[in-house]
Design a protein around this motif. Structure first.
Motif, mmCIF file in Angstrom:
data_model
loop_
_atom_site.group_PDB
_atom_site.id
_atom_site.type_symbol
_atom_site.label_atom_id
_atom_site.label_comp_id
_atom_site.label_asym_id
_atom_site.label_seq_id
_atom_site.Cartn_x
_atom_site.Cartn_y
_atom_site.Cartn_z
ATOM 1 N N ILE A 1 0.248 15.650 -61.056
ATOM 2 C CA ILE A 1 1.617 14.745 -61.624
ATOM 3 C C ILE A 1 2.250 13.936 -60.704
ATOM 4 N N LEU A 2 2.315 12.600 -61.090
ATOM 5 C CA LEU A 2 4.004 12.148 -60.729
ATOM 6 C C LEU A 2 4.576 11.576 -61.185
ATOM 7 N N LEU A 3 5.874 11.338 -60.982
ATOM 8 C CA LEU A 3 7.073 10.762 -61.975
ATOM 9 C C LEU A 3 7.701 10.265 -60.838
ATOM 10 N N THR A 4 7.879 8.300 -61.555
ATOM 11 C CA THR A 4 8.479 7.070 -60.287
ATOM 12 C C THR A 4 9.664 7.504 -60.666
ATOM 13 N N HIS A 5 10.214 6.305 -59.512
ATOM 14 C CA HIS A 5 11.554 5.558 -59.758
ATOM 15 C C HIS A 5 11.299 4.714 -61.086
ATOM 16 N N THR A 6 12.418 3.513 -61.165
ATOM 17 C CA THR A 6 11.897 2.815 -62.226
ATOM 18 C C THR A 6 11.107 0.996 -60.738
ATOM 19 N N THR A 7 9.742 0.590 -61.564
ATOM 20 C CA THR A 7 9.328 -0.455 -60.902
ATOM 21 C C THR A 7 8.821 -1.349 -61.945
ATOM 22 N N ARG A 8 8.381 -2.046 -61.325
ATOM 23 C CA ARG A 8 7.437 -2.962 -62.102
ATOM 24 C C ARG A 8 6.134 -2.680 -62.726
ATOM 25 N N GLU A 9 5.327 -3.303 -63.785
ATOM 26 C CA GLU A 9 4.886 -2.622 -64.269
ATOM 27 C C GLU A 9 3.491 -3.763 -63.665
ATOM 28 N N SER A 10 3.818 -4.424 -63.014
ATOM 29 C CA SER A 10 2.342 -5.257 -62.195
ATOM 30 C C SER A 10 2.340 -4.054 -61.113
ATOM 31 N N GLU B 1 2.981 -7.264 -67.859
ATOM 32 C CA GLU B 1 3.095 -7.254 -65.841
ATOM 33 C C GLU B 1 4.281 -7.246 -65.736
ATOM 34 N N GLU B 2 5.227 -7.731 -66.108
ATOM 35 C CA GLU B 2 6.723 -7.817 -65.823
ATOM 36 C C GLU B 2 8.136 -7.233 -65.887
ATOM 37 N N ILE B 3 7.461 -6.139 -67.433
ATOM 38 C CA ILE B 3 8.816 -5.122 -67.381
ATOM 39 C C ILE B 3 8.906 -4.609 -66.474
ATOM 40 N N GLU B 4 9.996 -3.946 -66.279
ATOM 41 C CA GLU B 4 10.415 -2.468 -65.423
ATOM 42 C C GLU B 4 11.118 -1.336 -65.852
ATOM 43 N N MET C 1 2.727 -0.822 -60.382
ATOM 44 C CA MET C 1 2.212 -0.161 -61.157
ATOM 45 C C MET C 1 0.621 -0.061 -61.112
ATOM 46 N N ASN C 2 0.110 -1.346 -61.809
ATOM 47 C CA ASN C 2 -1.237 -1.624 -62.089
ATOM 48 C C ASN C 2 -1.818 -2.651 -60.944
ATOM 49 N N ASP C 3 -1.293 -2.359 -59.827
ATOM 50 C CA ASP C 3 -2.144 -2.398 -58.129
ATOM 51 C C ASP C 3 -1.953 -1.307 -58.202
ATOM 52 N N VAL C 4 -1.128 -0.234 -58.168
ATOM 53 C CA VAL C 4 -1.009 1.273 -57.357
ATOM 54 C C VAL C 4 -2.451 2.354 -58.592
ATOM 55 N N ILE C 5 -2.573 1.833 -60.024
ATOM 56 C CA ILE C 5 -3.694 3.092 -60.606
ATOM 57 C C ILE C 5 -4.421 2.689 -60.319
ATOM 58 N N ARG C 6 -5.051 0.813 -59.823
ATOM 59 C CA ARG C 6 -6.295 0.653 -59.124
ATOM 60 C C ARG C 6 -6.941 0.925 -57.820
ATOM 61 N N GLU C 7 -6.012 1.330 -56.801
ATOM 62 C CA GLU C 7 -5.948 1.522 -55.799
ATOM 63 C C GLU C 7 -6.525 3.017 -56.300
ATOM 64 N N LEU C 8 -5.552 3.863 -56.456
ATOM 65 C CA LEU C 8 -5.936 5.313 -57.216
ATOM 66 C C LEU C 8 -7.601 5.468 -57.251
ATOM 67 N N GLU C 9 -7.624 5.013 -58.459
ATOM 68 C CA GLU C 9 -8.943 4.965 -59.040
ATOM 69 C C GLU C 9 -10.392 4.474 -57.600
ATOM 70 N N SER C 10 -10.326 4.169 -57.163
ATOM 71 C CA SER C 10 -10.322 3.863 -56.093
ATOM 72 C C SER C 10 -10.715 4.439 -55.541
ATOM 73 N N LEU C 11 -9.833 5.588 -55.365
ATOM 74 C CA LEU C 11 -10.268 7.045 -54.458
ATOM 75 C C LEU C 11 -11.334 7.461 -54.170
ATOM 76 N N ALA C 12 -11.781 7.503 -53.248
ATOM 77 C CA ALA C 12 -13.096 9.144 -53.907
ATOM 78 C C ALA C 12 -12.434 10.020 -53.747
ATOM 79 N N GLY D 1 5.867 -0.339 -52.988
ATOM 80 C CA GLY D 1 7.848 0.382 -53.454
ATOM 81 C C GLY D 1 7.871 0.449 -53.492
ATOM 82 N N ILE D 2 7.279 1.778 -54.497
ATOM 83 C CA ILE D 2 7.572 2.863 -55.846
ATOM 84 C C ILE D 2 8.163 4.091 -54.619
#
Lengths: 434, 434
Positions: free
Chosen positions: B395-404, B345-348, B406-417, B375-376
């Protein structure tokens, strides 16, 4: 364990790099080497603005280090032949170990230097003399020690690779790119050593000796530079699926060793074709391991320092060992004398030819006939559209043949009334085991 | 000098290769090592049809070699954990040196094995355990010894690289290519170890320990396989200028060490992106040397034998030396304890995301807002034409961010209708020093 005390002779680019890295990474290096490596003395007449030498003994006279009984290892970084040769031979005679980055010295005087070192029981290490920071000497001498080496082929001059890469990327002329390289500090004011392949020949002589267990034979290296390469050749090679790289090549054949430096067409899909800018890379093919490749910075203060210090750590480990248990200077306890260097006329390779033909019917047939008369098969022949006046460029790719046959072919082609000017010849290597 | 007498334990693929290369290149190896290396005993229950063992003592019981007082070095090539562990520990206890190609054994039991070996004053060498014939352990432990290593990133599983290369070249599915790899003998009947990244994690744990001077931490390697990679991802990555490779990555950061195996997008112009088929390559970046790369065959009888025999020659040289003068097992005389392995979770890193959106107005804005809220920064966002029904790939390419994050982002994206199914996430590495 007791620290190893070293004298850095010469505080230019590389000397300064060695000094700084030894200080900056002192604790890391000591943890790896099992003992500290300490700069006991620096011999230089000119200060290096990048180095804080306030806490170390600096002497202007390089030969002073020989008289200093504290010094275990002399690090020769003054370059050139005369003073470097004297320093190294005196260090050996006084029982000090030597680490050097001086490819010219090793390539030309190595046989003599190693003979003296063997008699004196001291180590002479020279990892930094070939391909800067890439541990290529260690990889061949130790990492691939199980193998009969088949061949070595490398981009071992960063200046030349920078020039060819820029010519390719920007479509610029050799002269234009050379001027740019000189501005960037990648090429010397007198670029002869680099662009004529002499520097690469020094390095190739060293690689060949350690790969095949033969004496250093710098005087037998066939050496051709990159000054005649035209942007047009780079363009034509690219269209045929090749990149042009300035390679040092040494290969074991049934008849003897090939030992040659020249521009070379190599297939674009090879990793070596994708080594760009000032970077170096060396391919080594062994009978057990197959093809391998080693890539990194071939020059510069700290990459070269990386190799010099790796040697220092090896010396620290090996200095207490029996000389017979050390890695032999040129990889083999005894050199082979049954592998002569082949004259260039006897090597076998494929060729790219570019000629300018007068656009007359039958010229292509006459060109093809000359090759066929010499038993040379043609892989591709391309006649391009007219560029100017009546002259038509013809591009040829041949299958493997003997250099002497190609010399005859080129002589005959150039004597044809159909052909204007000289024939451009560039050798082609597949970089696969044959 | 006296010959070194070895016992080859296990005469499978690698054992057979070691046996044959030692015999075939015996005189070359003796000339390099300064003394012959002799196969005194082979322990195997099953004959290898490629090996003529008629002139050597063959015993069916592997533990027999421990009782043989003639044996200087035990070569452990039986693989697996239990019998190999017992053999190695018994060899150490009876004062015999050990050479092994067993990455699983070293990754899991290495700390214990090296502790026992240090107490007994014997060498345990394991060059063949990582990247087959490539002398990568020697290069890091010795060739780059001057450097603080910044990071190591490698293609260290040939099966995985063969599969990804074939998916890319032929546009085939994972399952299809896996079946082909199994037919060719590049993948096991149960391919879990390779395609789930466990084999690569074993090797990465070893590379990380020798690069950074930390204890082996196989249990802390984040491990993700290639089974979820879709041909569509390879195609999209290619269009964006990237190749997908299964990498082992370990990096020194201010907060601790990254230690992770996963599919990775890397820029196509990197050499590593051009390492194809079953070949392996490892990049190592050091503070002095900069980026370097080592390439070759990562498996196979003779490439692996090349590494095993290089170890035997090192043992032949070092066995007479003081243990303190030998290269430390894990590169450092003492391991550091101030570099914890970071939780994943702490890698970037940067990320590639592929999602299927319901084609409704504003979906792109909602996706972008979620990233921005965390903040991504987005480097590229591509909405493709409709493929089937109403689902639109984004398709998305992001700049460097923290894995944690991104985990939050993916959770929110997957909950979108607006988003159908899961989000495909692949990490992106520039492989440049940051």
């Amino acid at each position: 364990m007791k620290p190893v005390k070293v004298a850095i002779c010469g505080l230019g680019t590389v000397g300064g790099g060695v000094f700084n890295v030894l200080l900056r990474n002192a604790s890391e290096i000591a943890r790896r080497a099992g003992r500290p490596i300490v700069v006991e003395q620096v011999a230089t007449r000119t200060a290096n603005p990048n180095c804080d030498t306030s806490s170390v003994y600096v002497s202007p006279e390089v030969m002073d280090v020989i008289e200093n009984p504290e010094i275990d290892v002399v690090v020769e970084l003054i370059g050139g032949y005369d003073a470097a040769y004297e320093l190294v031979m005196k260090a050996i005679a006084s029982g000090k170990h030597v680490v050097t980055a001086n490819k010219a010295l090793i390539a030309v005087y190595g046989n003599e230097i190693f003979h003296a070192a063997r008699e004196a029981g001291v180590i002479v290490a020279f990892e930094a003399s070939v391909a800067g920071g890439i541990p290529i000497i260690k990889s061949i001498r130790e990492g691939l020690t199980a193998n009969k080496i088949n061949w070595v082929a490398g981009i071992i001059n960063g200046t030349g690779n920078f020039i060819l890469t820029s010519m390719n990327d920007h479509g610029s002329d050799f002269a234009e790119v050379l001027a740019e390289a000189q501005e960037l500090g990648y090429a010397e004011a007198d670029p002869t050593f680099d662009v004529e392949g002499i520097d690469a020949a020094h390095k190739l002589a060293i690689l060949s000796a350690i790969a095949f267990g033969v004496p250093l034979s710098f005087d037998k290296v066939y050496t051709e530079g990159i000054t005649r390469i035209d942007v047009e050749d780079i363009r034509q090679a690219d269209a045929l699926g090749y990149a042009i790289k300035h390679l040092g090549i040494t290969r074991r054949t049934d008849k003897g060793l090939e030992l040659r430096v020249h521009p070379t067409l190599i297939p674009k899909e090879r990793l070596l074709a994708n080594v760009n800018g000032v970077m170096n890379a060396v391919m080594v093919s062994g009978d057990a391991v197959g093809p391998t490749l080693y890539y990194g910075a071939g020059a510069g203060a700290e990459p070269t320092a990386s190799a010099v210090i790796a040697d220092l750590v090896d010396v620290a480990r090996e200095m207490g060992a029996e000389p017979d248990s050390r890695v032999p200077y040129l990889a083999f306890a005894e050199q082979a004398d049954d592998m002569p260097v082949l004259p260039m006329e006897e090597i076998e390779t494929a060729y790219y030819l570019r000629l300018l033909a007068v656009d007359r019917p039958g010229v292509l047939a006459r060109v093809a006939t000359i090759l066929s008369d010499h038993g040379i098969s043609i892989e591709a022949i391309i006649q391009k559209d007219i560029l100017e006046g009546e002259l038509v460029p013809i591009i040829l790719l041949t299958h493997t043949t003997r250099e002497s046959a190609m010399n005859d072919v080129i002589r005959e082609l150039e004597s044809l009334a159909d052909i204007a000017g000289g024939v451009m010849r560039i050798r082609v290597e597949s970089l696969e085991d044959q």
